[in-house]
Design a protein around this motif. Structure first.
Motif, PDB file in Angstrom:
ATOM      1  N   SER A  22      -9.062 -10.457   1.806  1.00  0.00           N
ATOM      2  CA  SER A  22      -8.189 -11.321   1.000  1.00  0.00           C
ATOM      3  C   SER A  22      -7.031 -11.938   1.769  1.00  0.00           C
ATOM      4  O   SER A  22      -6.472 -12.946   1.332  1.00  0.00           O
ATOM      5  N   GLY A  23      -6.643 -11.309   2.866  1.00  0.00           N
ATOM      6  CA  GLY A  23      -5.464 -11.777   3.584  1.00  0.00           C
ATOM      7  C   GLY A  23      -4.169 -11.250   2.994  1.00  0.00           C
ATOM      8  O   GLY A  23      -3.084 -11.616   3.435  1.00  0.00           O
ATOM      9  N   VAL A  24      -4.278 -10.386   1.979  1.00  0.00           N
ATOM     10  CA  VAL A  24      -3.109  -9.768   1.359  1.00  0.00           C
ATOM     11  C   VAL A  24      -2.947  -8.389   1.986  1.00  0.00           C
ATOM     12  O   VAL A  24      -3.890  -7.609   2.017  1.00  0.00           O
ATOM     13  N   ARG A  25      -1.760  -8.091   2.481  1.00  0.00           N
ATOM     14  CA  ARG A  25      -1.542  -6.833   3.195  1.00  0.00           C
ATOM     15  C   ARG A  25      -1.794  -5.625   2.305  1.00  0.00           C
ATOM     16  O   ARG A  25      -1.509  -5.651   1.106  1.00  0.00           O
ATOM     17  N   GLN A  26      -2.317  -4.570   2.897  1.00  0.00           N
ATOM     18  CA  GLN A  26      -2.672  -3.348   2.165  1.00  0.00           C
ATOM     19  C   GLN A  26      -1.497  -2.750   1.399  1.00  0.00           C
ATOM     20  O   GLN A  26      -1.668  -2.342   0.241  1.00  0.00           O
ATOM     21  N   PRO A  27      -0.286  -2.695   1.968  1.00  0.00           N
ATOM     22  CA  PRO A  27       0.818  -2.144   1.179  1.00  0.00           C
ATOM     23  C   PRO A  27       1.105  -2.950  -0.094  1.00  0.00           C
ATOM     24  O   PRO A  27       1.493  -2.385  -1.111  1.00  0.00           O
ATOM     25  N   VAL A  28       0.904  -4.254  -0.028  1.00  0.00           N
ATOM     26  CA  VAL A  28       1.091  -5.100  -1.212  1.00  0.00           C
ATOM     27  C   VAL A  28       0.030  -4.763  -2.256  1.00  0.00           C
ATOM     28  O   VAL A  28       0.324  -4.634  -3.450  1.00  0.00           O
ATOM     29  N   ILE A  29      -1.212  -4.597  -1.812  1.00  0.00           N
ATOM     30  CA  ILE A  29      -2.301  -4.222  -2.709  1.00  0.00           C
ATOM     31  C   ILE A  29      -1.997  -2.881  -3.364  1.00  0.00           C
ATOM     32  O   ILE A  29      -2.169  -2.706  -4.577  1.00  0.00           O
ATOM     33  N   ALA A  30      -1.519  -1.929  -2.584  1.00  0.00           N
ATOM     34  CA  ALA A  30      -1.179  -0.604  -3.114  1.00  0.00           C
ATOM     35  C   ALA A  30      -0.096  -0.704  -4.178  1.00  0.00           C
ATOM     36  O   ALA A  30      -0.196  -0.082  -5.243  1.00  0.00           O
ATOM     37  N   ARG A  31       0.946  -1.498  -3.903  1.00  0.00           N
ATOM     38  CA  ARG A  31       2.027  -1.656  -4.887  1.00  0.00           C
ATOM     39  C   ARG A  31       1.540  -2.362  -6.141  1.00  0.00           C
ATOM     40  O   ARG A  31       1.967  -2.037  -7.246  1.00  0.00           O
ATOM     41  N   MET A  32       0.625  -3.315  -5.984  1.00  0.00           N
ATOM     42  CA  MET A  32       0.033  -3.984  -7.151  1.00  0.00           C
ATOM     43  C   MET A  32      -0.707  -2.972  -8.013  1.00  0.00           C
ATOM     44  O   MET A  32      -0.555  -2.952  -9.238  1.00  0.00           O
ATOM     45  N   GLU A  33      -1.510  -2.144  -7.367  1.00  0.00           N
ATOM     46  CA  GLU A  33      -2.347  -1.193  -8.093  1.00  0.00           C
ATOM     47  C   GLU A  33      -1.535  -0.097  -8.776  1.00  0.00           C
ATOM     48  O   GLU A  33      -1.960   0.423  -9.802  1.00  0.00           O
ATOM     49  N   THR A  34      -0.404   0.253  -8.232  1.00  0.00           N
ATOM     50  CA  THR A  34       0.422   1.299  -8.839  1.00  0.00           C
ATOM     51  C   THR A  34       1.449   0.732  -9.812  1.00  0.00           C
ATOM     52  O   THR A  34       2.158   1.493 -10.464  1.00  0.00           O
ATOM     53  N   GLY A  35       1.537  -0.587  -9.894  1.00  0.00           N
ATOM     54  CA  GLY A  35       2.478  -1.209 -10.812  1.00  0.00           C
ATOM     55  C   GLY A  35       3.903  -1.237 -10.301  1.00  0.00           C
ATOM     56  O   GLY A  35       4.834  -1.485 -11.061  1.00  0.00           O
ATOM     57  N   GLU A  36       4.084  -1.003  -9.004  1.00  0.00           N
ATOM     58  CA  GLU A  36       5.427  -0.993  -8.415  1.00  0.00           C
ATOM     59  C   GLU A  36       5.980  -2.390  -8.186  1.00  0.00           C
ATOM     60  O   GLU A  36       7.149  -2.535  -7.843  1.00  0.00           O
ATOM     61  N   THR A  37       5.148  -3.406  -8.361  1.00  0.00           N
ATOM     62  CA  THR A  37       5.584  -4.768  -8.098  1.00  0.00           C
ATOM     63  C   THR A  37       4.973  -5.710  -9.123  1.00  0.00           C
ATOM     64  O   THR A  37       3.961  -5.396  -9.738  1.00  0.00           O
ATOM     65  N   ASN A  38       5.595  -6.837  -9.292  1.00  0.00           N
ATOM     66  CA  ASN A  38       5.038  -7.916 -10.088  1.00  0.00           C
ATOM     67  C   ASN A  38       4.576  -8.995  -9.108  1.00  0.00           C
ATOM     68  O   ASN A  38       5.381  -9.811  -8.663  1.00  0.00           O
TER      69      ASN A  38
END
Length: 66
Positions: A22-38
């Motif tokens: 996807s080109g989206v960094r893994q930490p961003v994906i992790a935060r998306m999946e845990t709901g830590e970010t919008n």
């Protein structure tokens, strides 16, 4: 985000592999999946496209309509 996690798991893709696809960094994906970010819409669309998915807009069921 549950649908995103389910789609990733169905394909057997790790967050790291999804980063490559996807080109989206893994930490961003992790935060998306845990709901830590919008996440921004374009970020969600990149991740979904890598999973062979897209976003659909559907009407809300509003029982108070006149």
């Amino acid at each position: 985000m549950c649908e995103l996690i389910d789609a990733r798991n169905e394909k057997g893709i790790s967050q790291k592999k999804l980063e490559v696809l996807s080109g989206v960094r893994q930490p961003v994906i992790a935060r998306m999946e845990t709901g830590e970010t919008n996440p921004r819409l374009d970020t969600v669309l990149k991740v979904l496209a890598a999973l062979g998915k897209t976003l659909v807009i559907v009407p809300l069921n509003n029982t108070n309509k006149k």
